[in-house]
Motif scaffolding. Structure first.
Motif, short mmCIF file in Angstrom:
data_model
loop_
_atom_site.label_atom_id
_atom_site.label_comp_id
_atom_site.label_asym_id
_atom_site.label_seq_id
_atom_site.Cartn_x
_atom_site.Cartn_y
_atom_site.Cartn_z
N UNK A 162 50.73 37.67 32.53
CA UNK A 162 51.03 36.58 31.58
C UNK A 162 49.89 35.58 31.51
N UNK A 163 49.66 34.92 32.65
CA UNK A 163 48.72 33.80 32.64
C UNK A 163 47.27 34.23 32.65
N UNK A 164 46.99 35.42 33.18
CA UNK A 164 45.65 35.96 33.02
C UNK A 164 45.32 36.16 31.56
N UNK A 165 46.28 36.72 30.82
CA UNK A 165 46.09 36.93 29.38
C UNK A 165 46.06 35.61 28.63
N UNK A 166 47.00 34.72 28.95
CA UNK A 166 47.10 33.47 28.19
C UNK A 166 45.86 32.60 28.36
N UNK A 167 45.43 32.41 29.61
CA UNK A 167 44.23 31.61 29.84
C UNK A 167 43.00 32.28 29.25
N UNK A 168 42.84 33.59 29.58
CA UNK A 168 41.65 34.30 29.13
C UNK A 168 41.56 34.38 27.61
N UNK A 169 42.65 34.78 26.95
CA UNK A 169 42.64 34.92 25.51
C UNK A 169 42.54 33.56 24.81
N UNK A 170 43.12 32.53 25.43
CA UNK A 170 43.00 31.18 24.86
C UNK A 170 41.55 30.71 24.92
N UNK A 171 40.86 30.97 26.05
CA UNK A 171 39.45 30.59 26.16
C UNK A 171 38.61 31.39 25.16
N UNK A 172 38.95 32.67 24.99
CA UNK A 172 38.22 33.50 24.02
C UNK A 172 38.43 32.97 22.61
N UNK A 173 39.67 32.58 22.30
CA UNK A 173 39.96 32.02 20.98
C UNK A 173 39.21 30.69 20.78
N UNK A 174 39.12 29.90 21.85
CA UNK A 174 38.36 28.64 21.77
C UNK A 174 36.90 28.90 21.44
N UNK A 175 36.33 29.95 22.06
CA UNK A 175 34.93 30.29 21.78
C UNK A 175 34.76 30.67 20.31
N UNK A 176 35.72 31.43 19.76
CA UNK A 176 35.66 31.78 18.35
C UNK A 176 35.75 30.57 17.45
N UNK A 177 36.64 29.64 17.81
CA UNK A 177 36.80 28.42 17.02
C UNK A 177 35.53 27.58 17.09
N UNK A 178 34.88 27.55 18.24
CA UNK A 178 33.63 26.80 18.39
C UNK A 178 32.54 27.34 17.47
N UNK A 179 32.47 28.67 17.37
CA UNK A 179 31.45 29.26 16.50
C UNK A 179 31.71 28.91 15.04
N UNK A 180 32.98 28.97 14.65
CA UNK A 180 33.34 28.67 13.27
C UNK A 180 33.11 27.20 12.93
N UNK A 181 33.40 26.31 13.89
CA UNK A 181 33.30 24.86 13.64
C UNK A 181 31.96 24.28 14.11
N UNK A 182 31.04 25.16 14.58
CA UNK A 182 29.70 24.73 15.03
C UNK A 182 29.77 23.72 16.17
#
Length: 316
Positions: A188-208
């Motif tokens: 659960x939390x391995x996926x939630x933390x890891x995938x949330x951090x990965x999603x944050x990285x994607x959002x950072x790229x989109x929002x510069x």
């Protein structure tokens, strides 16, 4: 949740700093988990557990079943005391252990994504064995013991049930299914933390915002919702956990249930679909828990640190 910093350009170096262990963080974790379970958490938990225990039920059938056994209060069955005891302890354990584990993983050179997975998995396992075993077991007993009433047997009260299990089976009985809980929490939390951090990285790229700029509250919540929703891939582990802890009477069930023989029992009885029964409310629950414990946890920890005058380490 992280205590670490991601690599940034050499022109703006940021030092990896370890934040001190504070009682405020433990209180924060407990408070966030209490908020999560008392709002949407327990109703979604009850629906998910009911569907996992009654694998022939669809979503609307499960809602009707819960309503018939208690109306609105039926959706909060098991909240007091078990869900509150569990929430007030497991939230503190998760926020503390995950933060520490993620920091050490990053200090050894792990990426933000990998650090999030390590932190989440470590925090999840600590939750299961430190606080969740008996609470999760008793919540499931509370939610599923109405099956006894259907056979004409009067279901005992909460504490009577607890003491009966303890007298018959001891600590092992109260913690029945704890290994399945540990596997669930780890994934659960391995996926939630890891995938949330990965999603944050994607959002950072989109929002510069790739050079350490802070994400907005909406962006953090969006990343946590994505991570939480995708983490429901491990629903079979949850269905196995519910079956192991259920008060269901069935002569075909294994007498001594393990993760392995419970998996085979469910698959033989209900096929592949049975292993994913209850995944819809589980996705909703996962999204809500991740938003509370990752997005709100990150934002609340930063706010607390500002109030207490601690140095806030840039985390991304």
């Amino acid at each position: 949740m992280s205590a670490a910093v991601a690599p940034v350009p050499a022109s703006t170096p940021q030092k990896l700093e370890k934040k001190p262990i504070k009682f405020s963080n433990l209180l924060l974790g407990a408070g966030l988990n209490m908020f999560e379970v008392t709002t949407l958490g327990q109703p979604l938990e009850v629906v998910k557990t009911t569907m996992a225990a009654n694998r022939g039920d669809g979503f609307t059938t499960a809602l009707g079943r819960i309503w018939n056994r208690g109306g609105v209060l039926g959706f909060y069955q098991g909240l007091i005391p078990w869900a509150w005891i569990e929430a007030s302890t497991k939230g503190a354990v998760l926020l503390f252990v995950a933060s520490e584990a993620e920091y050490y993983a990053r200090s050894f050179g792990a990426s933000e994504f990998l650090g999030g997975i390590v932190g989440g998995m470590t925090g999840g396992v600590a939750q299961a064995y430190a606080t969740m075993g008996f609470c999760t077991c008793m919540k499931t007993v509370e939610i599923t013991k109405h099956k006894l009433a259907a056979t004409g047997v009067k279901a005992p009260g909460t504490w009577a049930t607890f003491m009966d299990i303890y007298r018959r089976e001891g600590i092992r009985g109260i913690n029945k299914g704890v290994n399945a809980v540990a596997i669930r929490q780890m994934t659960n939390w391995g996926s939630r933390f890891g995938l949330s951090r990965l999603a944050e990285q994607g959002i950072r790229k989109v929002t510069h915002k790739e050079h350490g700029e802070k994400l907005s509250a909406v962006e953090k919540i969006m990343a946590s919702a994505i991570g939480g929703g995708l983490s429901a891939w491990n629903q079979p582990i949850e269905v196995i956990r519910v079956e192991m802890q259920s008060k269901k009477e069935d002569p075909n069930r294994p007498k001594k249930m393990t993760v392995g023989n419970t998996f085979r029992y469910i698959y033989n009885e209900n096929g592949f679909k049975g292993l994913y029964r209850g995944v819809t409310p589980r996705i909703g629950l996962s999204v809500w828990q991740t938003v509370c414990m990752v997005a709100m946890g990150d934002m609340a920890k930063t706010y607390v640190e500002k109030l207490t005058g601690d140095t806030v380490t840039a985390k991304h």
